[in-house]
Design an enzyme around this catalytic site. Structure first.
Site, short mmCIF file in Angstrom:
data_model
loop_
_atom_site.label_atom_id
_atom_site.label_comp_id
_atom_site.label_asym_id
_atom_site.label_seq_id
_atom_site.Cartn_x
_atom_site.Cartn_y
_atom_site.Cartn_z
N ARG A 130 -6.65 9.41 43.17
CA ARG A 130 -5.18 9.30 42.97
C ARG A 130 -4.72 7.85 42.85
NH1 ARG A 130 -5.83 13.67 46.36
NH2 ARG A 130 -5.40 15.58 45.25
N LYS A 152 -0.19 -0.70 30.52
CA LYS A 152 -0.41 0.54 29.76
C LYS A 152 -1.89 0.82 29.76
CE LYS A 152 3.27 0.90 26.34
NZ LYS A 152 3.61 0.86 24.90
N GLU A 194 -2.07 -9.87 17.12
CA GLU A 194 -1.10 -9.56 18.19
C GLU A 194 -0.27 -10.79 18.56
OE1 GLU A 194 -0.54 -6.49 18.94
OE2 GLU A 194 -2.38 -5.32 19.17
N ASN A 255 5.77 -2.56 19.79
CA ASN A 255 5.05 -1.64 18.90
C ASN A 255 5.26 -1.99 17.43
OD1 ASN A 255 4.19 -0.20 21.15
ND2 ASN A 255 5.98 1.14 21.11
N HIS A 293 -8.43 -2.62 15.99
CA HIS A 293 -7.03 -2.33 16.31
C HIS A 293 -6.10 -3.43 15.77
CE1 HIS A 293 -3.54 -0.94 18.54
NE2 HIS A 293 -3.39 -2.17 19.01
P1 NAD Z 1 -12.73 -3.88 21.94
O1 NAD Z 1 -12.49 -3.76 23.38
O2 NAD Z 1 -13.39 -2.75 21.25
O3 NAD Z 1 -13.57 -5.22 21.67
C1 NAD Z 1 -13.96 -5.52 20.34
C2 NAD Z 1 -15.47 -5.85 20.30
O4 NAD Z 1 -15.68 -7.10 20.92
C3 NAD Z 1 -16.33 -4.85 21.06
O5 NAD Z 1 -17.49 -4.61 20.30
C4 NAD Z 1 -16.71 -5.60 22.33
O6 NAD Z 1 -17.97 -5.21 22.83
C5 NAD Z 1 -16.76 -7.02 21.85
N1 NAD Z 1 -16.52 -8.04 22.85
C6 NAD Z 1 -15.65 -8.02 23.89
N2 NAD Z 1 -15.63 -9.21 24.50
C7 NAD Z 1 -16.51 -9.99 23.84
C8 NAD Z 1 -16.93 -11.34 23.99
N3 NAD Z 1 -16.40 -12.15 24.92
N4 NAD Z 1 -17.88 -11.82 23.16
C9 NAD Z 1 -18.40 -11.02 22.19
N5 NAD Z 1 -18.02 -9.76 21.97
C10 NAD Z 1 -17.09 -9.25 22.81
O7 NAD Z 1 -11.39 -4.14 21.14
P2 NAD Z 1 -10.11 -5.06 21.41
O8 NAD Z 1 -9.69 -5.52 20.08
O9 NAD Z 1 -10.32 -6.02 22.49
O10 NAD Z 1 -9.05 -3.99 21.96
C11 NAD Z 1 -8.58 -2.95 21.17
C12 NAD Z 1 -8.07 -1.84 22.05
O11 NAD Z 1 -6.97 -2.33 22.84
C13 NAD Z 1 -7.53 -0.65 21.29
O12 NAD Z 1 -8.04 0.53 21.84
C14 NAD Z 1 -6.03 -0.72 21.51
O13 NAD Z 1 -5.42 0.53 21.46
C15 NAD Z 1 -5.95 -1.37 22.85
N6 NAD Z 1 -4.67 -2.04 23.12
C16 NAD Z 1 -4.02 -1.75 24.28
C17 NAD Z 1 -2.83 -2.37 24.59
C18 NAD Z 1 -2.17 -2.09 25.90
O14 NAD Z 1 -1.05 -2.55 26.12
N7 NAD Z 1 -2.81 -1.39 26.81
C19 NAD Z 1 -2.28 -3.32 23.71
C20 NAD Z 1 -2.97 -3.61 22.54
C21 NAD Z 1 -4.18 -2.97 22.26
N1 GLY Z 2 1.12 -2.97 23.13
C1 GLY Z 2 2.40 -2.41 23.40
C2 GLY Z 2 2.81 -2.46 24.84
O1 GLY Z 2 2.10 -2.96 25.67
O2 GLY Z 2 3.85 -1.99 25.17
#
Ligand code: NAD
Ligand code: GLY
Length: 389
Positions: A130, A152, A194, A255, A293
């Protein structure tokens, strides 16, 4: 010297004041200062750590060693790289591994990785027993400038991205800028998308900074990147503090580009269902699928800029300005090639859909944005109707 951005959050339900720090550390051996921070904030806690295969190989050993040096016991779980790890099945595996490792309510979760690991690890932390506290250690530029901040969490469902999740704020965020030295050019560009988003909706001087130093940003100049992380986190913290649970419309401005971006991202991951001749994945010159993304958000921002103008509310110069910047930092610009009826059908199941249409972010001038409502049919007309320009 570590920089610190405090995220002031005002719990809407409880009316209580809470804050947590984002520590931005650009010096060597940041893992040791991270371990000291964890020991100070959660004395005696065991750690349930989530990371992915690539980060486990590149960065887990030094973080594990730093935690071990402080006698902090760690139960690590390594998930496969990539978006497909954001699933309920993977969340169950992580929780089960923590349970088998005997983690109790005194434990702390640590998400060491990009946005995928952060969203998944935060989600499991929010439901395991929880809810146990968790710490974000973002290792991609995207995670450092955006996803690790604001609480989030979530996983994807077959119907679309982020359709199951929670709002769950971390204990603290530790952005070790040196982890970005191992990041590939494509993932760096995805993170810049971003940052550009934050500039477009809230800070014209941030957008101008990247425009003026696009080559250095693309190359990952460490001092510039540290500044972009700090400025992005400051903007995001301010927005999240104003609207933690995205109820007033302020947080929804983050967004920008996501309505069409999520649909493009999901379509680029899905099995082809459209006419194969119209599918960009079958183009021999296409080495960008599935889309990252940040890449999908970049294309979504181009779409949003176009729709904003069609609604009579958006900055008329924005689409061309963003397109030039995306080309300069290594982001895709092939929006028209990717737009089709299947993508628009995916928009319709987007989680932000509500009665009376989609909430759609419009930048009226760079640095200032607002929310409009739009029907999916209207969005289709604008985007599919302007494709052949
Ligand atoms: P990811 O986590 O898939 O990382 C991208 C790639 O980079 C992966 O293959 C990973 O293994 C590699 N990697 C990570 N760190 C590394 C490093 N230091 N050196 C080499 N390789 C490395 O993708 P991302 O772009 O970091 O994140 C995308 C995700 O984030 C999506 O699912 C998206 O929906 C989410 N997101 C969430 C929020 C939120 O507010 N929670 C906001 C924006 C995006
Ligand atoms: N990436 C959108 C939010 O965090 O609200």
């Amino acid at each position: 010297m570590a920089l610190r951005v405090d995220v002031p959050l005002f719990a809407e339900a409880a009316g209580a004041d809470r804050t947590y720090p984002i520590i931005i550390d650009a010096e060597a051996q940041a893992e040791e200062r991270f371990a000291a921070e964890l020991a100070a904030r959660a004395p005696g806690a065991r750690v349930g750590l989530v990371t992915d295969t690539t980060v486990a190989r590149l960065h887990l050993p030094r973080f594990s060693a730093a935690l071990a040096a402080r006698q902090i016991a760690v139960t690590p779980v390594v998930v496969p790289d990539g978006e497909t790890s954001k699933s309920l099945a993977r969340a169950e595996e992580v929780a089960e591994a923590w349970a088998r490792g005997g983690l109790d309510r005194g434990a702390v979760a640590v998400a060491l990785g990009g946005g995928v690991v952060g969203d998944l690890g935060g989600f499991v932390a929010s439901i395991y027993l929880r809810g146990i506290p968790y710490v974000q250690v973002p290792t991609t530029l995207l995670a450092q400038v955006d996803s690790s901040v604001g609480g989030k969490t979530g996983v994807n469902l077959p119907s679309g991205k982020n359709l199951a999740g929670t709002f769950y704020q971390p204990l603290f965020v530790y952005a070790d800028i040196t982890t970005l030295q191992t990041l590939g050019a494509r993932d760096r560009a995805a993170g810049l998308a971003e940052v550009i988003k934050h500039g477009a909706i809230a800070d014209v001087s941030l957008l101008e900074l990247i425009e003026g130093r696009a080559a250095a940003a693309r190359a990952g100049d460490p001092a510039l990147i540290a500044e972009l992380v700090a400025r992005s986190c400051t903007i995001k913290a301010r927005v999240v503090a104003a609207d933690e649970r995205e109820t007033s419309g302020t947080r929804a401005l983050l967004n920008f580009g996501h309505t069409v971006g999520h649909a493009l991202e999901s379509a680029s991951h899905a099995e082809p269902t459209t006419d194969p001749r119209n599918d960009p994945r079958n183009d021999p010159g296409n080495d960008q699928d599935p889309l990252r993304h940040g890449e999908a958000v970049a294309l979504g921002m181009l779409a949003a800029a176009r729709v904003g103008v069609a609604l009579g509310a958006g900055d008329a110069t924005l689409e061309a300005r963003l397109e030039a910047l995306f080309a300069a930092v290594g982001l895709p610009t092939d929006l028209d090639r990717r737009l089709n009826a299947e993508v628009l059908a995916r928009v319709a199941v987007d989680k932000k859909r509500a009665h009376g249409g989609l909430g759609f972010v419009v930048v009226e001038r760079v640095g200032s944005a607002h929310l409009e409502r739009i029907q999916v049919a209207q969005l289709s007309d604008v985007l599919l109707g302007t494709k052949a320009r």
